[in-house]
Scaffold this active site. Structure first.
Site, PDB file in Angstrom:
ATOM      1  N   THR A  60       0.827  -1.081   0.048  1.00 50.61           N
ATOM      2  CA  THR A  60       0.161   0.171  -0.204  1.00 50.61           C
ATOM      3  C   THR A  60       0.765   1.219   0.160  1.00 50.61           C
ATOM      4  O   THR A  60       0.584   2.172  -0.487  1.00 50.61           O
ATOM      5  CB  THR A  60      -0.920   0.055   1.093  1.00 50.61           C
ATOM      6  OG1 THR A  60      -1.599  -1.208   1.237  1.00 50.61           O
ATOM      7  CG2 THR A  60      -1.959   1.116   0.923  1.00 50.61           C
ATOM      8  N   TYR A 148       4.307 -12.076   5.985  1.00 50.26           N
ATOM      9  CA  TYR A 148       2.932 -11.572   5.311  1.00 50.26           C
ATOM     10  C   TYR A 148       2.692 -12.965   4.153  1.00 50.26           C
ATOM     11  O   TYR A 148       3.507 -12.785   3.031  1.00 50.26           O
ATOM     12  CB  TYR A 148       3.437 -10.472   4.474  1.00 50.26           C
ATOM     13  CG  TYR A 148       2.232  -9.691   3.785  1.00 50.26           C
ATOM     14  CD1 TYR A 148       1.043 -10.052   4.010  1.00 50.26           C
ATOM     15  CD2 TYR A 148       2.699  -8.491   3.052  1.00 50.26           C
ATOM     16  CE1 TYR A 148      -0.059  -9.451   3.013  1.00 50.26           C
ATOM     17  CE2 TYR A 148       1.649  -7.618   2.394  1.00 50.26           C
ATOM     18  CZ  TYR A 148       0.170  -8.507   2.422  1.00 50.26           C
ATOM     19  OH  TYR A 148      -0.896  -7.569   1.713  1.00 50.26           O
ATOM     20  N   LYS A 176       0.628 -11.629   8.883  1.00 47.37           N
ATOM     21  CA  LYS A 176      -0.227 -10.737   8.420  1.00 47.37           C
ATOM     22  C   LYS A 176      -0.953 -11.711   7.495  1.00 47.37           C
ATOM     23  O   LYS A 176      -0.312 -12.306   6.132  1.00 47.37           O
ATOM     24  CB  LYS A 176       0.135  -9.564   7.373  1.00 47.37           C
ATOM     25  CG  LYS A 176      -0.729  -8.925   6.766  1.00 47.37           C
ATOM     26  CD  LYS A 176      -0.196  -7.717   6.011  1.00 47.37           C
ATOM     27  CE  LYS A 176      -1.526  -7.073   5.241  1.00 47.37           C
ATOM     28  NZ  LYS A 176      -0.978  -5.821   4.395  1.00 47.37           N
TER      29      LYS A 176
END
Length: 306
Positions: A60, A148, A176
Site C-alpha cells: 500500500t 506476510y 499478516k
C-alpha cells in the site's frame, strides 16, 4: 503446540497491538517523497484513527516504486513522529533474500520496531526456499518479524507445515494473513503461538473468531477508529456489537479494493485534505467515476467523504 522461549515479544499476545494500518506513502505533486506529509499522515493515523502500529513501505506504501534510500528516510521520519506512542513496522520483503536482509538492517538502524516480510514473489520458490528465506531474514536483525502470506500477489502460499516450522524461530512472532483460507489459519493458530493479523479488512471479525488478534488494514486510513471498536467489542465478548460494526463497515472494507487499494486510499485522503499526493507509475490515479463510487461506499458505511 509449538512452544517458544520466553521473551518480551512472546509475552505479549499481540506483539504489534490490535490495529495496524498499511500506510500509503505521500508524494508531492511531482512524485517526490513527501516526508512532511508522511509525518502528518502518521500522526493522524495514530492520534485520530487509533492505530497501535503503522506498517510503512508495504504494498500500500508503493514499495515497488520507492528506492532503498527513500524507504530508510520514510521509516526514520515515521519513527521520529509517532514512535513514542505507536510501533512502526517496516516492510522489507523482496524476492531476493540478500536484498531483503539489507533492507531489514537499514530499517533496524532507522529505528523500526518490527519487520513485515512478504513471501518472495514472482520467483515461486518451494516451501524449503521459503523456510530458508524467512529464517535468514529473521536471523539478520534483533527485530520481531511478521510474515506476510498473500498468495494472490506472491504466487506461492506459505503452507501450514511451513508456518509451524517458522513459528519455532524466536523472532518470527506474527503473520499478516491474506490467504483467505480460514481453515488453514485456524490450524496454524491452534498449533503455534503466532499472532495472526487479518490481511483482509473484511475478514477481521471471522479471523478474530478463530484465534486472530487484529488487523493490518487498508480501509483503516478511514475506518480505523470504528475498526478498533469492532476488535475491542469482540475482545470483551460483545459479539453482537462487533457484528453490527462489521456489517456497517463492510461496504468500505470491500469498496476500497474496487481498484488497487492505494489508488482509492490516496483519493480519499486527498478529498479529506490529508497528505497523499499522486501514485507512482505503473499505478494511475483514481478516475472521477471511481471517486464517485468511493463516496457512495463511504456513505454506505456511515462515513462522509467531501
Amino acid at each position: 503446540m509449538t512452544h517458544h522461549p520466553a521473551n518480551a515479544d512472546r509475552a505479549a499476545p499481540r506483539p504489534f497491538g490490535r490495529l495496524l494500518t498499511a500506510m500509503v506513502t505521500p508524494f508531492t505533486p511531482d512524485g517526490s517523497l513527501d516526508l512532511d506529509g508522511a509525518a502528518r499522515l502518521a500522526a493522524y493515523l495514530v492520534d485520530e484513527q487509533g492505530n497501535d502500529a503503522l506498517v510503512v513501505n508495504g504494498t500500500t506504501g508503493e514499495s515497488p516504486t520507492t528506492t532503498d534510500g527513500e524507504k530508510e528516510h520514510l521509516v526514520r521520519t515515521v519513527v521520529e513522529t509517532v514512535g513514542d506512542r505507536a510501533q512502526v513496522v517496516a516492510g522489507v520483503g523482496t524476492n531476493d533474500t540478500r536484498h531483503t536482509i539489507e533492507l531489514a538492517g537499514a530499517a533496524e538502524k532507522a529505528g523500526a520496531h518490527g519487520l513485515l516480510v512478504v513471501t518472495p514473489y514472482y520467483s515461486k520458490p518451494p516451501q524449503a526456499g521459503l523456510i530458508q528465506h524467512f529464517t535468514a531474514v529473521a536471523d539478520a536483525t534483533g527485530l520481531p518479524v511478521m510474515l506476510y502470506d498473500i498468495p494472490h500477489r506472491s504466487g506461492v502460499p506459505i503452507a501450514t507445515e511451513t508456518l509451524v516450522r517458522l513459528a519455532e524461530h524466536d523472532r518470527i512472532v506474527a503473520v499478516k494473513d491474506a490467504k483467505g483460507d480460514l481453515i488453514a489459519t485456524s490450524s496454524v493458530t491452534s498449533r503455534t503461538d503466532l499472532a495472526y493479523y487479518s490481511g483482509e479488512d473484511a475478514l477481521t471479525l471471522p479471523a478474530l473468531a478463530i484465534g486472530g488478534v487484529g488487523l493490518v488494514g487498508t480501509s483503516t486510513h478511514l475506518t480505523g477508529a470504528l475498526t478498533k471498536q469492532l476488535i475491542e467489542a469482540y475482545d470483551r465478548g460483545a459479539t453482537a456489537e462487533a457484528l453490527a460494526l462489521h456489517r456497517r463497515l463492510l461496504p468500505l472494507f470491500t469498496g476500497i479494493f474496487r481498484t488497487q487499494g492505494t489508488i482509492l486510499v490516496k483519493a480519499a485522503l486527498t478529498a479529506l485534505g490529508l497528505p497523499a499526493g499522486p501514485v507512482r507509475p505503473p499505478l494511475v490515479d483514481a478516475t472521477a467515476d471511481e471517486i464517485a463510487q468511493l463516496r457512495s461506499d463511504c456513505a454506505a458505511a456511515g462515513l462522509e467523504l467531501p
